[in-house]
Design a protein around this motif. Structure first.
Motif, PDB file in Angstrom:
ATOM      1  N   HIS A   3      40.209  35.704  40.766  1.00 37.53           N
ATOM      2  CA  HIS A   3      41.027  35.381  39.592  1.00 37.53           C
ATOM      3  C   HIS A   3      41.269  36.667  38.806  1.00 37.53           C
ATOM      4  O   HIS A   3      40.665  37.704  39.087  1.00 37.53           O
ATOM      5  CB  HIS A   3      40.319  34.341  38.714  1.00 37.53           C
ATOM      6  N   ARG A 126      45.073  38.424  42.613  1.00 36.61           N
ATOM      7  CA  ARG A 126      44.563  37.329  43.463  1.00 36.61           C
ATOM      8  C   ARG A 126      44.647  37.677  44.936  1.00 36.61           C
ATOM      9  O   ARG A 126      43.798  37.281  45.725  1.00 36.61           O
ATOM     10  CB  ARG A 126      45.386  36.061  43.217  1.00 36.61           C
ATOM     11  N   GLU A 171      36.496  31.487  37.252  1.00 37.28           N
ATOM     12  CA  GLU A 171      37.822  30.874  37.092  1.00 37.28           C
ATOM     13  C   GLU A 171      38.322  31.120  35.676  1.00 37.28           C
ATOM     14  O   GLU A 171      38.139  30.303  34.768  1.00 37.28           O
ATOM     15  CB  GLU A 171      37.782  29.375  37.409  1.00 37.28           C
ATOM     16  N   LEU A 175      45.630  29.966  35.081  1.00 36.51           N
ATOM     17  CA  LEU A 175      45.246  28.819  35.924  1.00 36.51           C
ATOM     18  C   LEU A 175      46.453  28.281  36.682  1.00 36.51           C
ATOM     19  O   LEU A 175      46.348  27.833  37.809  1.00 36.51           O
ATOM     20  CB  LEU A 175      44.682  27.685  35.062  1.00 36.51           C
ATOM     21  N   ARG A 236      47.509  21.507  37.401  1.00 38.27           N
ATOM     22  CA  ARG A 236      46.051  21.530  37.383  1.00 38.27           C
ATOM     23  C   ARG A 236      45.467  20.166  37.057  1.00 38.27           C
ATOM     24  O   ARG A 236      44.270  20.044  36.774  1.00 38.27           O
ATOM     25  CB  ARG A 236      45.554  22.561  36.348  1.00 38.27           C
TER      26      ARG A 236
END
Ligand code: ACO
Length: 374
Positions: A3, A126, A171, A175, A236
């Motif tokens: 992340h 990422r 995390e 997101l 999400r």
């Protein structure tokens, strides 16, 4: 999974303030109209180019993360109207920071440029392309405003914000996001006078005329920001009730309120600073984020929603998970050079320059009347 955590943040606002009363000294407008239609009370006018604001905001973001510039792998400068095209603005920032190991990229999606930069840098982190990135959102719009047009001149101001992203296993950071563009409405905001299609017609660089359909932009902004916010949350499996703070693009208080109503968020959970700075385009979201942190509005582990729109008409919303630290590790000594003039004095200088352009380029402006008033 890797992340991209936000570990540093900084802002730079030029000191000269231009109030609504200042604007009414040369425009047929008043504080009541501007406040009731936009929520804006004052804005900043920069005495230096964008790159200088960017270096100060970036130095503060690096200090907040306790990181040396040499650790950077990438510098992104998100802006609509940079200081220069080739070389780009980001390479100048890289040089002045001493970020000798960093790639340097300018990115323009107008007011959403910072957030598109956040998506770009996060994706690179990422996928392992890089580990550390600085994302800057800044605008020095005042030299490009048509100061004789009350429809647009009252709406904008200058400023810059920056965040530092670092690879992490936790995390944190971005997101989910949703990006889009209502290209069918790209003519609703068209800044004429900056770009090749105007240079070809002999228009002096920066002699602008703003084509600006306020009600159309307003309508699309509300729909786009709210829809993007809902889409980002859905990606999400989250609902608006899971969001601790909404930090929207600050273009107009009424747009912010309307987006909040559509999203169904309690106004107490929406961050607003448009009264202080007006619309700083690509700078609004990073500056608002920094001020939300300074005001203690972002708690460790907070979930943030950042909806925005800009010319294009681009729109987006970014869902961000904050980390455990909400205070800077250190402070930077970087400062802007002193500013001698008041906001009104700086603007009157810009108005004088514009009048000179108009006088010197009258034949070209007359020949391009389809684009410009003579
Ligand atoms: N002072 C006084 N009167 C003004 C001013 C001013 N500064 N500006 C316009 N007016 C007048 C107009 O001439 C018009 O008069 P008319 O009716 O006699 O023709 C009237 O005010 C228009 O008033 P409203 O219809 O009440 O204006 P509205 O509610 O549409 O608000 C505004 C205008 C603030 C521009 C709104 O449409 C808006 O915020 N739109 C979105 C703008 C925006 O966000 N732009 C940024 C886009 S992208 C980016 O962020 C770079």
């Amino acid at each position: 999974m890797t992340h991209a955590a936000i570990t540093g943040w900084g802002k730079c606002l030029p000191p000269a303030v231009l109030t609504n009363a200042d604007l009414s000294t040369f425009l047929e407008t008043d504080d009541e109209w501007i406040v009731s239609r936009t929520g804006m009370k004052e804005r900043r006018v920069s005495h230096v180019p964008l790159g200088e604001l960017a270096v100060v905001a970036a130095s503060r973001a690096l200090a907040a993360a306790g990181l040396d510039a040499a650790a950077l792998d990438l510098v992104i400068v998100g802006s609509t109207m940079g200081d220069e095209t080739a070389p780009n603005v980001a390479s100048g920032v890289q040089l002045r920071l001493g970020a000798v190991n960093a790639a340097a990229m300018d990115l323009n999606t107008a007011c959403t440029s910072f957030l598109y930069g956040l998506s770009t840098a996060t994706a690179m982190i990422r996928t392992g392309v890089l580990k550390t990135a600085l994302v800057i959102g800044g605008e020095v719009a005042t030299p490009f405003l048509d100061w004789e047009d009350r429809n647009t001149a009252v709406l904008f101001g200058d400023g810059c914000g920056a965040v530092l992203l670092q690879a992490t296993d936790r995390e944190e950071g971005l997101l989910a996001e949703k990006l889009g563009c209502y290209a069918d409405a790209r003519g609703a905001l068209d800044i004429r006078g900056v770009g090749g299609r105007f240079a070809n017609r002999g228009i002096p660089y920066g002699y602008t005329r703003w084509i600006f359909d306020g009600p159309e932009i307003f309508k699309r902004a509300v729909i786009g920001m709210a829809q993007a916010g809902q889409d980002a949350l859905a990606r999400r499996g989250l609902a608006i009730g899971d969001v601790d703070l909404v930090i929207p693009h600050q273009a107009n208080l009424r747009i912010i309120d309307a987006v909040g109503r559509r999203l169904g968020v309690d106004p107490a959970r929406v961050f607003v600073n448009v009264h202080r700075y007006a619309n700083m385009s690509a700078a609004t979201v990073p500056v608002a984020l920094v001020e939300a942190l300074e005001e203690g509005r972002v708690q460790p582990g907070a979930t943030l929603l950042l909806p925005a729109f800009g010319a294009g008409l681009t729109w987006c919303a970014h869902l961000v998970r904050w980390g455990t630290r909400t205070t800077p590790l250190g402070a930077s000594a970087a400062e802007l050079p002193p500013c001698a003039g008041t906001g009104l004095e700086l603007v009157n200088e810009l108005r004088g320059r514009r009048a000179g352009f108009a006088a010197n380029a009258r034949p070209q402006l007359e020949a391009a009347q389809d684009l410009f008033r003579s």
